[in-house]
Design an enzyme around this catalytic site. Structure first.
Site, PDB file in Angstrom:
ATOM      1  N   ILE A 258       0.814  -1.222   0.000  1.00 20.27           N
ATOM      2  CA  ILE A 258       0.000   0.000   0.000  1.00 20.27           C
ATOM      3  C   ILE A 258       0.837   1.256   0.000  1.00 20.27           C
ATOM      4  O   ILE A 258       0.306   2.368  -0.059  1.00 20.27           O
ATOM      5  CB  ILE A 258      -0.952   0.020   1.217  1.00 20.27           C
ATOM      6  CG1 ILE A 258      -0.161  -0.079   2.524  1.00 20.27           C
ATOM      7  CG2 ILE A 258      -1.983  -1.075   1.114  1.00 20.27           C
ATOM      8  CD1 ILE A 258      -1.024   0.038   3.768  1.00 20.27           C
TER       9      ILE A 258
ATOM     10  N   GLY B 206      11.570   2.064   3.610  1.00 17.16           N
ATOM     11  CA  GLY B 206      10.777   0.872   3.831  1.00 17.16           C
ATOM     12  C   GLY B 206       9.617   0.721   2.884  1.00 17.16           C
ATOM     13  O   GLY B 206       9.174   1.676   2.246  1.00 17.16           O
TER      14      GLY B 206
ATOM     15  N   LYS C 200       5.532  -2.464   7.992  1.00 18.89           N
ATOM     16  CA  LYS C 200       6.589  -1.718   7.314  1.00 18.89           C
ATOM     17  C   LYS C 200       7.871  -2.533   7.404  1.00 18.89           C
ATOM     18  O   LYS C 200       8.365  -2.817   8.497  1.00 18.89           O
ATOM     19  CB  LYS C 200       6.775  -0.341   7.960  1.00 18.89           C
ATOM     20  CG  LYS C 200       7.819   0.522   7.265  1.00 18.89           C
ATOM     21  CD  LYS C 200       7.863   1.924   7.861  1.00 18.89           C
ATOM     22  CE  LYS C 200       8.851   2.802   7.129  1.00 18.89           C
ATOM     23  NZ  LYS C 200       8.877   4.184   7.668  1.00 18.89           N
TER      24      LYS C 200
ATOM     25  N   ASP D 198       8.498  15.969   9.407  1.00 23.35           N
ATOM     26  CA  ASP D 198       7.992  15.792   8.037  1.00 23.35           C
ATOM     27  C   ASP D 198       6.470  15.895   8.018  1.00 23.35           C
ATOM     28  O   ASP D 198       5.779  15.058   7.432  1.00 23.35           O
ATOM     29  CB  ASP D 198       8.448  14.452   7.470  1.00 23.35           C
ATOM     30  CG  ASP D 198       8.264  14.379   5.945  1.00 23.35           C
ATOM     31  OD1 ASP D 198       8.148  15.457   5.316  1.00 23.35           O
ATOM     32  OD2 ASP D 198       8.219  13.273   5.390  1.00 23.35           O
TER      33      ASP D 198
END
Length: 743
Positions: free
Chosen positions: A107, A113, A131, A224
């Site tokens: 997805i 990762g 992940k 982020d």
């Protein structure tokens, strides 16, 4: 005695502290205190600080060049058949098992990762997100950052942050994380697709702030924050709820808190998304990124929620260093200014996404929201909101119409906020105050009633007298209108003498202006003027001018009222003529046709004119060239010659006048005017004898005509104002030509 190692550590601490100070003046004072008695050491430290930006720029550009070469090499290898960096090996393919989790589908993919949707069957059945570290991403630094993300998520327990559920390693010793599966849209798309208004967007954003504040309380800086890392999902009651994901580049507020491994950030590395990154993230000389960096990124996100745009849009692909320079040099536009600068269609599209019209959107954003966003995005960290909670509280105050701290609070601003916040209380207080004022006014009125009765009686007497005066005025005006109607009837029957006697019995000032009155004044004025009774024609012309102010300007220009009334005014009332000329220039320009242009220009030049007013007639002068053949060449030539004379061009005026005399249909009235103009032009050229001769010719033509007009020996229709124009110009020339010259 201080050792060399301790000196180096002290200098390093001073260097890092100086780099962390945003304000140059504050940094200067800091160095003053530290190096109060050591000038050389201070100079060395200032040189070191000054070179920090250059070295950061050098390493940044070198790293970007290295990454670009690596991408080009990877592309070549991919074309040659080499596997891509994110190819999925067989053990990670969907359908395979990873511990107690069956991979369903991939997805997403991050920098380090790959993210899969997976199913867990024991001890509970649920869907999760897994992940897994990419192939080849097993360096010490990457492994340490993967551990940082795991520890960061494990430390936090907030409904607005995706939870970590498990961790482990694959058979190939690749670490993985099992996290809460968040199914939702990124926050900007969610708001636009559902046309959420500003209030709904701000409420969602406040929930994001609360989640980020929780992370900060745990000592985690996200670094982020951007729309794709804030997904909006729904609670069981179907209310929207944002969740923050991807703490892959999170940073601990105090070092060594997240992991036992040391995570080194090299001097040429940048983490985050440039457009949403704070200035200190883009500055490679800045060594301390704190929670205020997330405040800046949240400000950018809020800017985008309000406007569907980010504050800066770099031109194409630019380096991190160049983007930092652009950000330092640019002044961010307020969100409302950014919206107002869009074209109509783009602004309408953005407003539609918010369920309002464009004007409402700009108005709603202007003011408090502008100040809040710009405060959050201050380039200097010391001037931003110092915590995310401060930003959230500020937005809460905005939603409740309370004063905000991001703008200087004027008294009017504070009062307006108070009224909005307490509408009911203010309304009730206002009613009570009004009732008290009314009661006080009533008491005062009763107290002063006896004293004011005489004043009231005096006022009533004055009102009655004013009413009687108004009644008298209206009766006189009605009588005047009836008189005008009677005069018009007599004029229609040709009984001009009787009409004039009736007119004299009604004072002109008592006759109001109307179209019917204009016809009466025109007829009587012309009748008196044709008989040479100019003094009796003058008041009629003055009333005609007043009546014409109520008519269509184009209609006035098509008739002869201008030249007729102007010639009498210029002869008997020069001041009135000049005032009326100014009114005509301001009212009737521009004119529609060349004939109208020739009439207006001739009217304006019956007497000397000031240069500023003359310049306003330049376009009219250009139009009269097209008046021929509707107007005889001699009349057009007279007007053109007169225009040149008024502008001081005597030579060309004389040439135009002589050319006009060649017209085969030259009327004597026009000829007399032309000779008068020639006399004035010749005087201007120093030709005194010729001027006297032309002036004598003009006088002779007027005397011999006896009020008639001729073309050669043929009698033609006479217009009294043509001879009046000639007399005006002859009188002007006579005053200008020296009397000592024989005439």
């Amino acid at each position: 005695m201080t050792g060399a190692g301790e000196d180096v550590a002290l200098e390093s601490a001073i260097y890092q502290m100086a780099l962390s100070i945003d304000d140059p003046e504050v940094c200067r004072r800091f160095l003053d205190r530290v190096y109060a008695s050591d000038g050389p050491a201070r100079a060395e430290m200032e040189a070191l600080i000054g070179s920090a930006g250059g070295s950061g720029r050098y390493f940044s550009e070198a790293n970007e060049h290295k990454q670009r070469l690596a991408r080009e090499f990877a592309d070549e290898q991919g074309q040659a058949g080499a596997p891509a960096a994110d190819d999925v090996p067989w053990e990670d393919a969907p359908g395979k098992w990873l511990g107690g989790y069956r991979l369903v589908r991939r997805i997403g993919a991050g920098a380090t990762g790959l993210i899969y949707e997976a199913e867990q069957f024991q001890p509970v059945r649920r869907r999760v997100a897994v992940k897994i570290l990419r192939h080849g991403m097993d360096s010490r630094e990457i492994l340490a950052r993967f551990e940082v993300e795991r520890q960061a998520l494990a430390m936090m327990d907030h409904p607005g942050i995706a939870k970590v559920l498990d961790a482990g390693s694959t058979e190939g010793e690749r670490p993985y994380l099992v996290m809460e599966l968040v199914e939702g849209e990124k926050i900007t798309d969610y708001c636009d697709h559902r046309s959420l208004g500003l209030t709904e967007r701000i409420l969602l954003f406040i929930q994001v702030c609360q989640a980020v504040q929780h992370a900060h309380q745990k000592g985690i800086i996200h670094r982020d924050i951007k729309p794709s890392n804030v997904l909006v999902t729904h609670r069981p009651d179907d209310t929207p709820f944002p969740k923050i994901i991807d703490f892959g580049i999170a940073k601990a507020a105090d070092s060594q808190r997240l992991s036992k491994q040391t995570v080194f950030t090299s001097h040429d590395q940048f983490f985050g998304t440039p457009v949403y990154a704070s200035p200190e993230q883009l500055d490679f000389a800045c060594l301390d990124i704190d929670t205020r960096s997330d405040v800046y990124s949240l400000g950018v996100l809020l800017y985008e929620l309000l406007t569907s745009m980010t504050p800066i849009s770099p031109p194409g692909a630019v380096s991190i260093t160049r983007l930092h320079e652009i950000m330092q040099d640019a002044d961010f536009l307020r969100p409302s200014e950014r919206l107002r600068g869009l074209d109509r269609e783009e602004l309408k599209s953005i407003a539609d996404d918010r369920g309002v019209d464009p004007a409402q959107l700009v108005h709603a954003v202007r003011g408090d929201l502008d100040w809040i966003v710009l405060r959050a995005m201050e380039k200097a960290r010391s001037r931003r909101y110092q915590t995310v909670n401060n930003l959230a509280v500020e937005l809460e105050r905005f939603l409740h119409d309370q004063p905000i701290s991001a703008r200087p609070p004027s008294r009017l601003y504070l009062m307006r906020k108070f009224v909005r916040r307490n509408r009911m209380a203010v309304a009730l207080s206002s009613i009570i105050v009004l009732l008290l004022v009314a009661a006080l006014a009533g008491t005062t009125t009763l107290y002063n009633k006896a004293r004011q009765s005489s004043a009231q009686e005096s006022r009533l007497r004055q009102v009655a007298e004013a009413a009687r005066a108004e009644e008298t005025r209206l009766r006189i005006e009605a009588d005047g209108r009836a008189t005008v109607a009677r005069i018009a009837f007599l004029l229609h029957q040709g009984k001009i003498d009787e009409a004039d006697r009736l007119y004299r019995g009604a004072p002109p000032a008592s006759v109001g202006p109307s179209m019917e009155a204009a016809s009466v004044f025109r007829s009587l004025a012309g009748w008196h003027a044709e008989a040479g009774r100019y003094d009796q024609a003058l008041p009629c012309f003055q009333l005609l001018i007043q009546a014409n102010r109520f008519d269509d300007p184009n209609k006035i220009m098509q008739g002869l009222d201008l030249i007729a009334s102007g010639s009498v005014l210029a002869w008997l009332a020069p001041e009135d003529y000049r005032a009326y000329r100014t009114e005509v220039i301001d009212t009737y320009l521009p004119v529609e046709g060349p004939v109208e242009a020739e009439r207006l220009l001739k009217f304006c030049l019956l007497a000397p004119i000031s240069p500023p007013e003359h310049r306003k007639l330049r376009e009219v002068v250009r139009q009269i060239d097209f008046a021929i053949p509707q107007t005889p060449p001699s009349w057009v030539g007279l007007t053109r010659s007169l225009d040149l004379l008024r502008s001081g061009d005597c030579m060309n005026s004389l040439i135009e006048a002589r050319e006009a005399l060649k017209d085969a249909e030259l009327k004597r009235s026009c000829e007399a005017s032309i000779h008068a103009v020639m006399a004035m032009a010749e005087k201007g050229l120093g030709q005194g004898r010729e001027a006297a001769s032309d002036l004598a010719t003009a006088r002779r033509l007027i005397q011999e005509a006896h009020g008639e007009d001729y073309v050669g020996d043929r009698k033609v229709v006479v217009y009294w104002f043509d001879w009046m124009v000639a007399k005006l110009l002859v009188a002007e020339a006579a005053a200008d030509v020296p009397a000592g010259i024989p005439q």
